[in-house]
Design an enzyme around this catalytic site. Structure first.
Site, PDB file in Angstrom:
ATOM      1  N   GLY A 108       0.808  -1.224   0.000  1.00  9.36           N
ATOM      2  CA  GLY A 108       0.000   0.000   0.000  1.00  9.36           C
ATOM      3  C   GLY A 108       0.837   1.268   0.000  1.00  9.36           C
ATOM      4  N   LEU A 110       0.807   3.902   2.099  1.00  6.37           N
ATOM      5  CA  LEU A 110       1.359   4.315   3.387  1.00  6.37           C
ATOM      6  C   LEU A 110       2.662   3.580   3.679  1.00  6.37           C
ATOM      7  CD1 LEU A 110       1.109   5.885   6.054  1.00  6.37           C
ATOM      8  CD2 LEU A 110      -0.176   3.954   6.982  1.00  6.37           C
ATOM      9  N   ALA A 111       2.677   2.277   3.420  1.00  8.99           N
ATOM     10  CA  ALA A 111       3.887   1.494   3.672  1.00  8.99           C
ATOM     11  C   ALA A 111       5.038   1.970   2.795  1.00  8.99           C
ATOM     12  CB  ALA A 111       3.608   0.013   3.426  1.00  8.99           C
ATOM     13  N   HIS A 334      -6.465  13.984  15.284  1.00  3.42           N
ATOM     14  CA  HIS A 334      -5.303  14.880  15.275  1.00  3.42           C
ATOM     15  C   HIS A 334      -5.503  16.112  16.150  1.00  3.42           C
ATOM     16  CE1 HIS A 334      -3.891  12.300  12.246  1.00  3.42           C
ATOM     17  NE2 HIS A 334      -4.253  12.965  11.163  1.00  3.42           N
ATOM     18  N   LYS A 430     -10.190  20.801   3.487  1.00  7.64           N
ATOM     19  CA  LYS A 430      -9.471  20.473   2.262  1.00  7.64           C
ATOM     20  C   LYS A 430      -9.749  21.533   1.202  1.00  7.64           C
ATOM     21  CE  LYS A 430      -9.180  15.433   2.651  1.00  7.64           C
ATOM     22  NZ  LYS A 430      -7.711  15.387   2.450  1.00  7.64           N
ATOM     23  N   LYS A 435      -1.705  25.490   2.574  1.00  5.06           N
ATOM     24  CA  LYS A 435      -1.489  24.348   3.467  1.00  5.06           C
ATOM     25  C   LYS A 435      -0.863  24.841   4.761  1.00  5.06           C
ATOM     26  CE  LYS A 435       1.114  19.996   3.786  1.00  5.06           C
ATOM     27  NZ  LYS A 435       2.019  19.064   3.083  1.00  5.06           N
ATOM     28  N   ARG A 436      -1.440  24.397   5.883  1.00  6.54           N
ATOM     29  CA  ARG A 436      -0.879  24.786   7.172  1.00  6.54           C
ATOM     30  C   ARG A 436      -1.474  23.930   8.288  1.00  6.54           C
ATOM     31  NH1 ARG A 436      -1.440  30.446   8.853  1.00  6.54           N
ATOM     32  NH2 ARG A 436      -2.021  31.101   6.779  1.00  6.54           N
TER      33      ARG A 436
END
Length: 586
Positions: A108, A110-111, A334, A430, A435-436
């Site tokens: 995948g 992520l890996a 998060h 999104k 981006k921050r």
């Protein structure tokens, strides 16, 4: 006094649990590891297996109450002999043990993009033990060499240490292997176990499984690994990626099923944001600097903002995202984890359980979320600079009538003496204008400010603001009021700025590196405990159910904009202005 070797527990076909976490050399570790970690830097340059967790504690170290004084082993040995003696024992222990890391879901994204590069970075920095192997496990049919070719394209070396990069990569890849199998096949995991044992060559085996797979197959993998591939004489630990369920009920059921085969101490629920450098520094900033801790309360802080924004949309991943939405994907984990770290009381110690106890207290003290304190939005198509940007429902993997929010803002409150009445504002979205990820602490106005007239009507300029920029360009800065040089009395708002790239030119480790290192070391401080997870879901589940039951449509906002207008009304409701809007650092 010879160390006793503890025999492995007797196996039973009726027992499904992983082997409990013990080490056959634990009596040795108890006495020597902490001491050796102090003398090693003076003796040998290598870090092999003298690694420390991000908490600063030696790997698998335990408390040494009373130290070595008076012990039969310490008597009659001078300091120089002690150094050589303890190092020799540690080397023997290292030679008699091995670490096996299995990445489940190795094919995948992520890996390939995060886990294997993080493992290589740890190897590159000599933070892994001498005897370690990495196995990839997935359904995709691959050979060892094919796996190595795939992951080699994602490996990078530290910017300041590239002279031996190629050699290090080759050495690392030689330790990487692959086994193909089904996620629910005990037979396939038994085959994996055989391969692991062959590589471990009879040594004490410590095994770490990283589940980089969808949550609906977590339990199948844990069941099979538990019964067929757990360590017989060392520890076995499992890292579990989010999402941890969709609500309180599904999360509790997942935890219940995992605990059929694992103890709580073996489950490492990972939230990679807790491994980011600025989030790690949050507690240091507060608890080791006298100027901040006295101000950390409702008496001086007017509001706190947790802001997360991405400048891109789902981009083909809408199928996954549409099942969860921005609240589950970002806010419930998060941002809420960062809030708990920010607002917690001073823990008894830096021990994992002491810190997690304080975080749970914060989460349990939070006022239930009301629908009137939440704004949701969804980005729509937009033309900008001659380029057409697609809307959320233009994604081919998203249903055309989807009302899943891609933006959310919320006002939360903590019902305790320290934070009573202070709004904690969260905003995540999104396809926004930049981006921050940052934490913004806005302090109260100065009572009876002598220079009030110099600020005019904009009283917000008269307040101080502490900003921790998590990403990009990590920084900490404090906004203060300052006199502009000259004969007149003109005030200016200036920054006391710690820009990480200027102060610390070395490359900042990726969050996954720190979290993998901690999991190997058994350090749980940055991982989520089950009661912590329960408290987090208890806060958001009623809101999520109400949003879905009432089918509330999100407010549309253009791709690349600042988000829905409703977010500004929400902040204004509590006499707050978002710190990332309209400012000089916007």
């Amino acid at each position: 006094m010879a160390a006793q070797i503890t025999p492995p527990p007797s196996s039973s076909s009726s027992s499904l649990a992983f082997s409990s976490e013990f080490n056959v050399w634990k009596p040795m570790r108890c006495c020597f590891f902490k001491w050796v970690s102090q003398v090693c830097p003076r003796i040998r340059p290598t870090n092999h297996f003298r690694i420390k967790s991000s908490n600063g504690h030696p790997l698998n170290a335990v408390s040494m109450q009373g130290g070595m004084d008076g012990s039969p082993l310490a008597k009659g040995i001078n300091p120089e002999e002690q150094e050589e003696f303890f190092i020799d024992i540690l080397d023997k222990e290292e030679a008699l043990s091995t670490l096996s890391i299995t990445v489940v879901g190795a094919s995948g994204d992520l890996a390939k993009k995060k886990i294997f590069p993080a493992l290589f970075a740890l190897y590159y920095e000599d933070c892994l033990p001498k005897n370690f192997i990495v196995f990839g496990y997935a359904r995709t049919k691959l050979t060892d060499e094919e796996l190595r070719n795939i992951i080699s394209t994602t490996l990078t070396c530290r910017i300041d240490k590239r002279e031996n990069c190629k050699d290090k990569m080759e050495q690392f890849l030689k330790r990487c292997f692959y086994h193909s199998g089904e996620y629910n096949s005990e037979e396939n995991f038994a085959e994996l176990d055989s391969k692991l044992k062959k590589k471990e060559a009879g040594k004490l085996s410590n095994r770490l499984f990283y589940l980089s797979i969808p949550p609906n197959i977590f339990v199948d993998v844990v069941r099979c690994a538990s019964m067929m591939a757990s360590s017989a004489n060392g520890w076995t630990r499992v890292i579990v990626e989010k999402p941890f369920g969709r609500d309180s009920e599904s999360s509790a059921e997942l935890t219940r099923c995992l605990k059929k085969y694992l103890t709580e101490d073996q489950i490492f629920r990972i939230d990679h944001y807790l491994g980011k450098e600025l989030v790690e520094n949050l507690s240091v900033l507060r608890f080791s600097n006298l100027i901040f801790e006295p101000l950390w309360s409702r008496n001086y802080i007017r509001n706190v903002q947790f802001i997360f924004s991405e400048d891109f949309g789902t981009e083909g991943r809408g199928g996954y995202f549409d099942n969860y939405g921005i609240i589950r994907d970002i806010m419930q984990n998060h941002l809420l984890q960062i809030l708990a770290l920010f607002a917690m009381e001073t823990p008894v110690s830096l021990d994992a359980e002491d810190i997690r106890n304080e975080k749970v207290k914060v989460l349990r003290s939070m006022k239930p979320l009301e629908l009137e304190d939440v704004i949701i939005g969804q980005y729509k198509g937009h033309n900008k600079g001659g380029r057409a940007y697609p809307g959320y429902t233009d994604d081919s993997t998203v249903p055309k009538n989807s009302i899943t929010p891609t933006f959310a803002a919320a006002a939360l409150f903590i019902n305790n003496a320290r934070w009573d009445g202070v709004p904690f504002l969260m905003k995540a979205g999104k396809a926004l204008h930049r981006k921050r990820a940052e934490i913004r602490v806005q302090f109260r106005h100065v009572p009876g400010n002598l220079y009030k007239r110099n600020f005019g009507t904009d009283l917000d300029k008269a307040t101080n603001e502490l900003v921790l920029r998590v990403q990009p360009d990590e920084a900490i800065y404090l906004k203060i009021n300052n006199k502009v040089p000259g004969l007149g009395m003109r005030l200016d708002r200036s920054d006391l700025n710690l820009l990480y790239r200027a102060r610390y030119p070395t490359e900042i480790p990726d969050a996954y590196e720190r979290l993998l290192l901690d999991a190997i070391a058994g350090e749980r401080r940055l991982f989520i405990r089950s009661d912590e997870l329960d408290a987090a879901w208890s806060l958001f589940t009623p809101l999520l159910k109400e949003l879905e039951a009432k089918k509330i449509s999100p407010e549309l906002y253009p791709y690349g904009s600042r988000g829905p207008v409703g977010a500004h009304y929400l902040a204004a409701k509590y006499n707050v202005r978002w710190g990332d809007v309209g400012g000089e650092d916007d």
